[in-house]
Design a protein around this motif. Structure first.
Motif, PDB file in Angstrom:
ATOM      1  N   GLY A  50      33.435  50.630  41.299  1.00  0.00           N
ATOM      2  CA  GLY A  50      34.266  49.545  41.297  1.00  0.00           C
ATOM      3  C   GLY A  50      35.134  49.643  42.548  1.00  0.00           C
ATOM      4  O   GLY A  50      36.070  48.681  42.713  1.00  0.00           O
ATOM      5  N   GLU A  51      34.661  50.353  43.440  1.00  0.00           N
ATOM      6  CA  GLU A  51      35.463  50.419  44.754  1.00  0.00           C
ATOM      7  C   GLU A  51      35.553  49.307  45.400  1.00  0.00           C
ATOM      8  O   GLU A  51      36.628  49.081  45.915  1.00  0.00           O
TER       9      GLU A  51
ATOM     10  N   GLU B  50      36.912  44.246  44.104  1.00  0.00           N
ATOM     11  CA  GLU B  50      37.894  43.330  44.199  1.00  0.00           C
ATOM     12  C   GLU B  50      37.565  42.172  45.450  1.00  0.00           C
ATOM     13  O   GLU B  50      38.192  41.265  45.446  1.00  0.00           O
TER      14      GLU B  50
ATOM     15  N   VAL C 221      39.122  49.094  36.577  1.00  0.00           N
ATOM     16  CA  VAL C 221      38.438  48.069  37.605  1.00  0.00           C
ATOM     17  C   VAL C 221      38.551  46.480  36.644  1.00  0.00           C
ATOM     18  O   VAL C 221      38.950  45.452  37.616  1.00  0.00           O
TER      19      VAL C 221
ATOM     20  N   ARG D 223      42.019  44.846  37.131  1.00  0.00           N
ATOM     21  CA  ARG D 223      42.158  44.814  38.651  1.00  0.00           C
ATOM     22  C   ARG D 223      41.471  43.294  39.094  1.00  0.00           C
ATOM     23  O   ARG D 223      42.139  42.442  39.557  1.00  0.00           O
TER      24      ARG D 223
END
Length: 225
Positions: free
Chosen positions: A35-36, A39, A62, A65
């Protein structure tokens, strides 16, 4: 037109299979192993498939966010976890929950439902400068570099949308004021100037040298698209 999907799954065997099957069924799939960077990418998609067991941040973190960044993009949690507690926790932010193993046709059917409910892809976004993106349909302003929403006050949003409804036109300050406040402009009133100054603080990279909201001295303002 292909349906755009963000897929977050660290298991490469499962990921390759799901990606291939969905692409055969008309989806455009962006697959991430964690999930890095999710966003930054979520705003470009119609729906998200999210695994819970991920390296680093887990799927619950994740997903929460992603919902803050893109509240209108539906999330389908895909997990081997079958406990009621996990499902209840997941559905606090996600829009659907499917347990592994699953049939690809059921996954596709659930995705289709989520996309229909959400109204499909966002309306066409308007780019301002190099880093601002406005979605007029959901009335949100984003920083393209971070993917985060820029929170405007009601009047700031009204002013920005008024500019976008009159692109590339020089707008006298009297005209803007009377359209937004719905009352006659009084000579010397600095209300509009203050609001535009504060709006620039939020959307300009350098508010002292604005590139989005231009001032034409003695005349008014202009936003170029």
């Amino acid at each position: 037109m292909k349906k755009s999907l963000l897929y977050i799954e660290d298991n490469e065997k499962i990921g390759n299979w799901v990606k291939e099957e969905l692409e055969e069924r008309g989806f455009s799939v962006q697959w991430l192993l964690s999930g890095e960077n999710a966003e930054k990418e979520v705003l470009h998609h119609e729906v998200v498939i999210l695994d819970i067991m991920l390296p680093g941040l887990d799927g619950f973190t994740v997903g929460k966010r992603l919902k803050k960044v893109a509240p209108t993009v539906p999330i389908l949690l895909l997990s081997a976890r079958t406990s009621i507690d996990d499902k209840v926790d997941g559905l606090q932010f996600a829009d659907d929950y499917l347990t592994k193993p699953f049939h690809i046709d059921e996954l596709v059917a659930r995705l289709e439902v989520l996309i229909r409910r959400s109204g499909g892809l966002h309306s066409e976004r308007i780019s301002l400068g190099e880093h601002i993106e406005v979605d007029p349909e959901i009335k949100m302003v984003f920083d393209k570099q971070t993917g985060k929403e820029i929170i405007l006050t009601g009047k700031q949003h009204q002013i920005l949308m008024y500019f976008l409804n009159h692109p590339n036109k020089v707008l006298p300050k009297e005209q803007i004021y009377e359209a937004i406040w719905e009352e006659p402009y009084m000579t010397g009133d600095k209300t509009l100037m203050v609001h535009i100054s504060r709006l620039r603080q939020k959307i300009e990279q350098n508010p002292d040298s604005p590139e989005i909201i231009e001032t034409l001295k003695g005349i008014g303002y202009r936003v170029k698209l």
